[in-house]
Scaffold this motif. Structure first.
Motif, mmCIF file in Angstrom:
data_model
loop_
_atom_site.group_PDB
_atom_site.id
_atom_site.type_symbol
_atom_site.label_atom_id
_atom_site.label_comp_id
_atom_site.label_asym_id
_atom_site.label_seq_id
_atom_site.Cartn_x
_atom_site.Cartn_y
_atom_site.Cartn_z
ATOM 1 N N MET A 1 -30.736 -23.915 -33.894
ATOM 2 C CA MET A 1 -29.597 -23.274 -33.274
ATOM 3 C C MET A 1 -30.018 -21.889 -32.791
ATOM 4 N N ARG A 2 -29.675 -21.568 -31.550
ATOM 5 C CA ARG A 2 -30.081 -20.286 -30.970
ATOM 6 C C ARG A 2 -29.134 -19.144 -31.328
ATOM 7 N N GLU A 71 -22.963 -23.392 -29.934
ATOM 8 C CA GLU A 71 -23.626 -22.283 -29.242
ATOM 9 C C GLU A 71 -22.623 -21.380 -28.507
ATOM 10 N N ASN A 109 -23.454 -30.189 -43.687
ATOM 11 C CA ASN A 109 -24.134 -30.507 -42.432
ATOM 12 C C ASN A 109 -24.416 -29.259 -41.596
ATOM 13 N N SER A 112 -27.532 -27.449 -42.578
ATOM 14 C CA SER A 112 -28.733 -28.099 -42.047
ATOM 15 C C SER A 112 -28.944 -27.764 -40.578
ATOM 16 N N ILE A 113 -27.878 -27.778 -39.805
ATOM 17 C CA ILE A 113 -27.973 -27.474 -38.371
ATOM 18 C C ILE A 113 -28.426 -26.035 -38.166
ATOM 19 N N ILE A 114 -27.810 -25.115 -38.874
ATOM 20 C CA ILE A 114 -28.114 -23.694 -38.681
ATOM 21 C C ILE A 114 -29.536 -23.370 -39.147
ATOM 22 N N GLN A 115 -29.915 -23.885 -40.311
ATOM 23 C CA GLN A 115 -31.234 -23.563 -40.858
ATOM 24 C C GLN A 115 -32.337 -24.433 -40.263
ATOM 25 N N GLY A 116 -31.962 -25.595 -39.742
ATOM 26 C CA GLY A 116 -32.964 -26.485 -39.179
ATOM 27 C C GLY A 116 -33.708 -27.291 -40.233
ATOM 28 N N LYS A 117 -33.133 -27.368 -41.450
ATOM 29 C CA LYS A 117 -33.708 -28.162 -42.542
ATOM 30 C C LYS A 117 -32.593 -28.988 -43.151
#
Length: 180
Positions: A1-2, A71, A109, A112-117
């Motif tokens: 996530m940018r 975003e 969830n 996971s999306i924010i951290q990328g794990k």
């Protein structure tokens, strides 16, 4: 996530408990308050919702409906939209078991999306939020600290939304709140 996220803010729709309200209804309510989404963001995601301020809406039956894209800056807490994600529970002060479960799953969830794990548990998600410096609070917790004591207390709330102590709910393991 940018987009940098610092806060996840839980809201209520302030509509009758148990009533079947959907993201499209929230969009209409926000349109009446002159909310508008960025035209490019709207073209890219949920163009049928031109005004919704929340990123997620959790319906009485526990379905999750998307509003704004992650975003896209929301329109859900004046002065706090940049860096936050808004999640709205349909109702005012009594939420269904399905809503509690969906909110819990959504927060796992999102971590996971924010951290990328990937995170599969409440504990894993809460540790990730802590590591990233992200707070999970209710809308009422962003009321002004009128007496300057560093705490937002009941007498300082601009509104009660979402009508439960989000921080205590999170600390308690995100378990459903039982009603009498």
């Amino acid at each position: 996530m940018r987009r940098l996220i610092n806060n996840i803010i839980i809201h209520c729709s302030a509509t009758p408990n148990g009533k079947d309200i959907r993201a499209r209804h929230i969009d209409e309510m926000h349109r009446q308050r002159s909310f508008k989404r960025d035209s490019q963001a709207r073209r890219n995601f949920n163009p049928e919702l031109p005004s919704i301020g929340y990123h997620y809406v959790i319906t009485v039956d526990g379905q999750i409906e998307t509003g704004r894209g992650l975003e896209e800056v929301g329109a859900h807490v004046q002065g706090r939209n940049t860096g936050s994600i808004g999640i709205c529970l349909i109702g005012t002060d009594k939420y269904s078991a399905a809503q509690w479960e969906t909110l819990r799953t959504c927060l796992i969830n999102l971590s996971s999306i924010i951290q990328g794990k990937p995170h599969a548990t409440v504990e894993g998600a809460l540790n990730a939020y802590k590591d990233m410096g992200i707070s999970i609070k209710g809308h009422r917790d962003y009321s002004p600290d009128l007496n300057g004591d560093g705490q937002i207390t009941r007498n300082e709330w601009v509104k009660d939304c979402p009508n439960f102590d989000v921080s205590a709910w999170v600390r308690g393991g995100m378990k459903p709140i039982k009603y009498d």
